[in-house]
Design a protein around this motif. Structure first.
Motif, PDB file in Angstrom:
ATOM      1  N   ALA A  73       0.919  -1.063   0.062  1.00  0.00           N
ATOM      2  CA  ALA A  73       0.012   0.084  -0.131  1.00  0.00           C
ATOM      3  C   ALA A  73       0.948   1.147   0.037  1.00  0.00           C
ATOM      4  O   ALA A  73       0.680   2.213  -0.830  1.00  0.00           O
ATOM      5  CB  ALA A  73      -0.901   0.074   1.375  1.00  0.00           C
ATOM      6  N   VAL A  74       1.785   1.055   0.819  1.00  0.00           N
ATOM      7  CA  VAL A  74       2.638   2.507   0.878  1.00  0.00           C
ATOM      8  C   VAL A  74       3.682   2.535  -0.536  1.00  0.00           C
ATOM      9  O   VAL A  74       3.656   3.890  -0.810  1.00  0.00           O
ATOM     10  CB  VAL A  74       3.732   2.270   2.280  1.00  0.00           C
ATOM     11  CG1 VAL A  74       4.768   3.259   2.029  1.00  0.00           C
ATOM     12  CG2 VAL A  74       2.956   2.402   3.318  1.00  0.00           C
TER      13      VAL A  74
ATOM     14  N   GLU B  94      -0.982   4.796  -0.900  1.00  0.00           N
ATOM     15  CA  GLU B  94      -2.173   4.583  -0.506  1.00  0.00           C
ATOM     16  C   GLU B  94      -2.107   4.062   1.260  1.00  0.00           C
ATOM     17  O   GLU B  94      -1.022   3.760   1.728  1.00  0.00           O
ATOM     18  CB  GLU B  94      -2.742   3.195  -1.098  1.00  0.00           C
ATOM     19  CG  GLU B  94      -3.018   3.422  -2.528  1.00  0.00           C
ATOM     20  CD  GLU B  94      -3.512   1.932  -3.123  1.00  0.00           C
ATOM     21  OE1 GLU B  94      -3.947   1.298  -2.416  1.00  0.00           O
ATOM     22  OE2 GLU B  94      -3.893   2.199  -4.532  1.00  0.00           O
ATOM     23  N   ARG B  95      -3.327   4.086   1.975  1.00  0.00           N
ATOM     24  CA  ARG B  95      -3.345   3.928   3.234  1.00  0.00           C
ATOM     25  C   ARG B  95      -3.054   2.217   3.581  1.00  0.00           C
ATOM     26  O   ARG B  95      -3.976   1.557   2.761  1.00  0.00           O
ATOM     27  CB  ARG B  95      -4.678   4.200   3.812  1.00  0.00           C
ATOM     28  CG  ARG B  95      -4.959   4.028   5.193  1.00  0.00           C
ATOM     29  CD  ARG B  95      -6.180   4.085   5.766  1.00  0.00           C
ATOM     30  NE  ARG B  95      -6.636   5.598   5.301  1.00  0.00           N
ATOM     31  CZ  ARG B  95      -6.802   6.440   6.548  1.00  0.00           C
ATOM     32  NH1 ARG B  95      -6.841   6.298   7.575  1.00  0.00           N
ATOM     33  NH2 ARG B  95      -7.063   7.655   6.296  1.00  0.00           N
TER      34      ARG B  95
ATOM     35  N   ALA C 127      -6.008  -1.532   7.764  1.00  0.00           N
ATOM     36  CA  ALA C 127      -6.036  -1.363   9.272  1.00  0.00           C
ATOM     37  C   ALA C 127      -5.361  -2.558   9.925  1.00  0.00           C
ATOM     38  O   ALA C 127      -4.615  -2.418  10.955  1.00  0.00           O
ATOM     39  CB  ALA C 127      -7.231  -0.869   9.719  1.00  0.00           C
TER      40      ALA C 127
ATOM     41  N   THR D 195       8.029   4.385   7.112  1.00  0.00           N
ATOM     42  CA  THR D 195       8.146   5.718   7.221  1.00  0.00           C
ATOM     43  C   THR D 195       9.464   6.223   6.505  1.00  0.00           C
ATOM     44  O   THR D 195       9.719   7.714   6.419  1.00  0.00           O
ATOM     45  CB  THR D 195       8.187   5.920   8.829  1.00  0.00           C
ATOM     46  OG1 THR D 195       9.291   5.478   9.239  1.00  0.00           O
ATOM     47  CG2 THR D 195       6.944   5.486   9.620  1.00  0.00           C
TER      48      THR D 195
END
Length: 184
Positions: free
Chosen positions: A69-70, A74-75, A78, A132
């Motif tokens: 996703a990253v 995208e998010r 969860a 990150t």
């Protein structure tokens, strides 16, 4: 046991334990071999059992969809973030100051937890660092048709996980495709 690609960021080395040939950390012996290949990057584990294998595989299973996703901007799902956060919370880290024999002070990370939780937390931390990192979007999949390994290219033109393996196979395949119609 040999691993097709090591020396990438630790999170990618973890993801690369799920190769086209299968799960490279499927049992305690295989995980022990992978941990030996990662010497110096993780806190040593005295003995590896099924709990450690399950913990490592759980982090890897959460890391893949999060990184995918990253990479797409995208998010992350969860459930993936929840699993990674649970691994981090299960073995929090604190610094321990010590005087080194060489005459300097050190501040090493310490995780007072059982080996499986500690290992999962260290790997989840490596995944968090990769997710990150601004370069996370640059992580690539090997372009070889039968390879699923990931890498972070040091050079923008890098196309294969290991040029001497996947790159050579691709070059040989292209050569044979070009010369297929030639006769002796």
């Amino acid at each position: 046991m040999t691993f097709p690609l090591t020396g990438e960021p630790l999170a990618l080395d973890l993801l690369n334990t799920e190769a086209a040939t299968g799960d490279l950390v499927a049992d305690p012996a295989a995980l022990t071999a992978w941990l030996a290949a990662q010497a110096g990057r993780l806190t040593p584990v005295d003995s590896v059992g099924e709990a450690e294998v399950a913990a490592v595989r759980a982090v890897r299973e959460a890391a893949r969809p999060a990184l995918d996703a990253v990479r797409r901007g995208e998010r992350p799902p969860a459930a993936a973030l929840r699993a990674l956060n649970e691994a981090l919370a299960a073995a929090p880290s604190h610094r321990v100051l010590a005087w080194a024999e060489e005459g300097g002070i050190t501040a090493a990370a310490h995780r007072p937890a059982d080996p499986a939780r500690r290992l999962a937390a260290e790997l989840a931390e490596a995944v968090a660092e990769l997710l990150t990192d601004p370069r996370a979007g640059q992580v690539r999949e090997c372009e070889a048709h039968d390879c699923v390994l990931l890498f972070l290219p040091a050079h923008p033109r890098r196309r294969w996980c290991v040029a001497s393996v996947c790159g050579n196979r691709a070059r040989v395949a292209r050569y044979y495709a070009r010369h297929k119609g030639d006769t002796d």
